[in-house]
Design an enzyme around this catalytic site. Sequence first.
Site, PDB file in Angstrom:
ATOM      1  N   ASP A   1      -6.244   2.093  54.669  1.00  0.00           N
ATOM      2  CA  ASP A   1      -6.708   3.069  53.695  1.00  0.00           C
ATOM      3  C   ASP A   1      -5.620   3.220  52.636  1.00  0.00           C
ATOM      4  O   ASP A   1      -4.511   2.698  52.778  1.00  0.00           O
ATOM      5  CB  ASP A   1      -7.064   4.408  54.357  1.00  0.00           C
ATOM      6  CG  ASP A   1      -8.040   5.200  53.472  1.00  0.00           C
ATOM      7  OD1 ASP A   1      -8.193   4.849  52.284  1.00  0.00           O
ATOM      8  OD2 ASP A   1      -8.645   6.177  53.958  1.00  0.00           O
TER       9      ASP A   1
HETATM   10  C1  NOJ Z   1      -9.111   6.982  50.506  1.00  0.00           C
HETATM   11  C2  NOJ Z   1     -10.347   7.209  51.315  1.00  0.00           C
HETATM   12  O1  NOJ Z   1     -10.018   7.746  52.575  1.00  0.00           O
HETATM   13  C3  NOJ Z   1     -11.171   5.957  51.518  1.00  0.00           C
HETATM   14  O2  NOJ Z   1     -12.353   6.297  52.180  1.00  0.00           O
HETATM   15  C4  NOJ Z   1     -11.435   5.299  50.213  1.00  0.00           C
HETATM   16  O3  NOJ Z   1     -12.255   4.176  50.385  1.00  0.00           O
HETATM   17  C5  NOJ Z   1     -10.106   4.931  49.578  1.00  0.00           C
HETATM   18  N1  NOJ Z   1      -9.335   6.137  49.353  1.00  0.00           N
HETATM   19  C6  NOJ Z   1     -10.275   4.195  48.259  1.00  0.00           C
HETATM   20  O4  NOJ Z   1     -10.668   5.035  47.264  1.00  0.00           O
END
Ligand code: NOJ
Length: 762
Positions: free
Chosen positions: A294
């Site tokens: 993530d």
């Molecule tokens: C953080 C989020 O937790 C995730 O779900 C997302 O896909 C990414 N950022 C990218 O924006």
Amino acid sequence: MKASLFIFLSALASLNGLFAQQPAQPPTDDNSRNAFIRELLSRMTLEEKVGQMNQYNGFWDVTGPVPENGDAERKYEDLRNGRVGSMLNITNTADTRRLQEIVVNESRLGIPLLFGQDVIHGLKTTSPIPLAEAASWDLEAIRNSARLAAREAAASGIHWTFAPMVDISRDPRWGRVMEGAGEDPYLGSLVGAARVRGFQGDDLSDPLTIAACLKHFAGYGFAEGGRDYNTADFGLSTLYNVVLPPFKAGVEAGAATVMNSFNVLNGIPATADRFLQRDILKGAWGFDGFVVSDWGSIGELIPHGYAADRNEAAQQAILAGSDMDMESGMYLSELPSLVRSGKVPEALVDEAVLRILGLKYDLGLFEDPFRYSDAEREKQVLADPSRLETVRDMARKSIVLLKNEGNLLPLSKDGLSIGLIGPLAGDTDSPLGSWRLTSDPNSAVSVAQGLAAYTGNRVAYEQGVPLVEGETAFVFETKINTTDRSGIPTAVALARESDVVVLVLGEHGFQSGEGRSRTDLGLPGLQQELLEAVYAVNRNVVLVLMNGRPLTINWAAENVPAIVEAWHLGTESGNAIAEVLYGDYNPSGKLPMTFPKSVGQIPLYYSHLSTGRPEYPGDNLVFWSHYMDQDNGPLFAFGHGLSYSDFAYSDLRLSTPELSGTGSLEIRVRLENKSTVGGTEIAQLYVRDHFGSRARPVRELKGFQKVYLEGGASREITFTLTAEDLAYYTANNRWEAEDGQFSVFVGGSSQADLKADFSLKQ
Ligand code: NOJ
């Protein structure tokens, strides 16, 4: 650059040595896929391999904190030097083409970029938020909605969405419940798999499909206190029986990628968890796609207190099986030296790169790196007239009728005067929900517009109170109005002179989603005050809720005669809501998540364990599992949802009282529509396993059917169970069914009381 031109340039390059290292054109069968990516790998330097594992955010929008050294100049340089394998938040054909050209033409090997994006509930045309879609229990509509999102994304140059989020959550304080399918692993598995199929279609190389990403692996939905990014702590039983099943179903549906999660689980940050990623996902399940971290989560191993520095963070993450680094830059700066010093075997880097190159191959990017970046197709797809019907269909099916006393709904079309009140009634932005990065602001049909279009008349409207103060945005805190009451008197005057008041209240679209945890789940700001002021002069109130999570609306549930849960329904919101309010669409949605009576009850979910003291012992004794100040029950139960029809269940019969290991059990029940109005019921089957090697939940959803019945009609419906449906992660640490006594419950919610018993003897 068109495909033919690329092929020509590649051929030319191999002739004149100009791009001597350009990848050869890939042959098409599967073995040659692997041969192609392996041959390409063999020509890559260590730095180029690590480059494929590096994902940068684009240059404009962010969906997370901006890292150090995140400047554009450096990113361009890295693109030219083959130090970037993927980018996120580049969202149109012109920009994807421009960046792809840099990489293909200027980097040594010209390996195409993979463009990822959070296409969570639509790209330009916005579908209901995923929690709302799950309330439809309509897998075909959900698949269609994902297919539309994929078409628009793919036509805009995007190859890959960071969806579906399949995190099970029992905590509505957590703002991200809007992004999942609710609290139940059975429903969540089916919805997650349907969304994967919708995004990916049958063929990833089709330029109108995109790769899916199951997230967040694992345990993110169990963040303590519902506070985003917080720690999770639960045992193997919850892991295997509740958290993992939707991921497994998504992998079986062919999901191309998985994203790990921010949280620590049992002391280990998921990004660095070998057991989760290597043993379970890539090992036991044989997942052959790749794992992306993530945003910045590899770097976050340091503040978690799990890695001492950048070097250790990168090492822990790759050893655990994280293949691509989203926006922390740790792999890029650390992996080469980690490999050279022998701390990380190069074979692990190779494995990650092969997984990433495999997806690029499957998407057809080696054949034509620009196949998704076609401006003409982008224009056509984004203007396709059928798109609005797809999201409207999804929106109507997502609406849940929570309460309808005295049949206030549906509204009569004959001369009834309607007063429309509430800050969300005229809002064209909030209904777009939280994850709508690329849809145009204020592009939803408001309830005011929907009702006006429906009746052909202007509907009298008063805001009452503003919900927010100032600007709202995905990346910033939303400020709620708690002082401006100036509009209440005019709203009350309108209520007084109306036959019926439609009050539209709830959460702003940016009050749920990432980073939007709440401790108070009542109506935000001054809306409760407005509701009570209106109700004091006119009791014919229809409350339409717009929200991204279950709310504790006890006062409304007790007093207001009709309540419609309309979530954040996306582009076609107002039109879908108008259809339901006027009865041209008979609501059929059912809650995918329990509505608690108070925050103190959370986590509150239907499939809880019994405890050793489940029942009031009588005589005012305190020694049972309860609260002194509130009963244990929900405000609205999982699976609850009414209709303008009146459904009744009877004649529950089982084909056998004893199910064998190889046999099947048929559960038959009569469903009758006792009203004169045709409608759709979602009939639900729950099972209770009375004894097990682990204590078993009081009920578990094991099946459902969406059944349409004309007014006055009745029909027998049949569910089938086998021993496999009764399997769970037992105390033997195996997924298996155990012999014993079971009950089935069939009905219109998790509180269904029609019951029959059987035993399992394998
Ligand atoms: C953080 C989020 O937790 C995730 O779900 C997302 O896909 C990414 N950022 C990218 O924006």
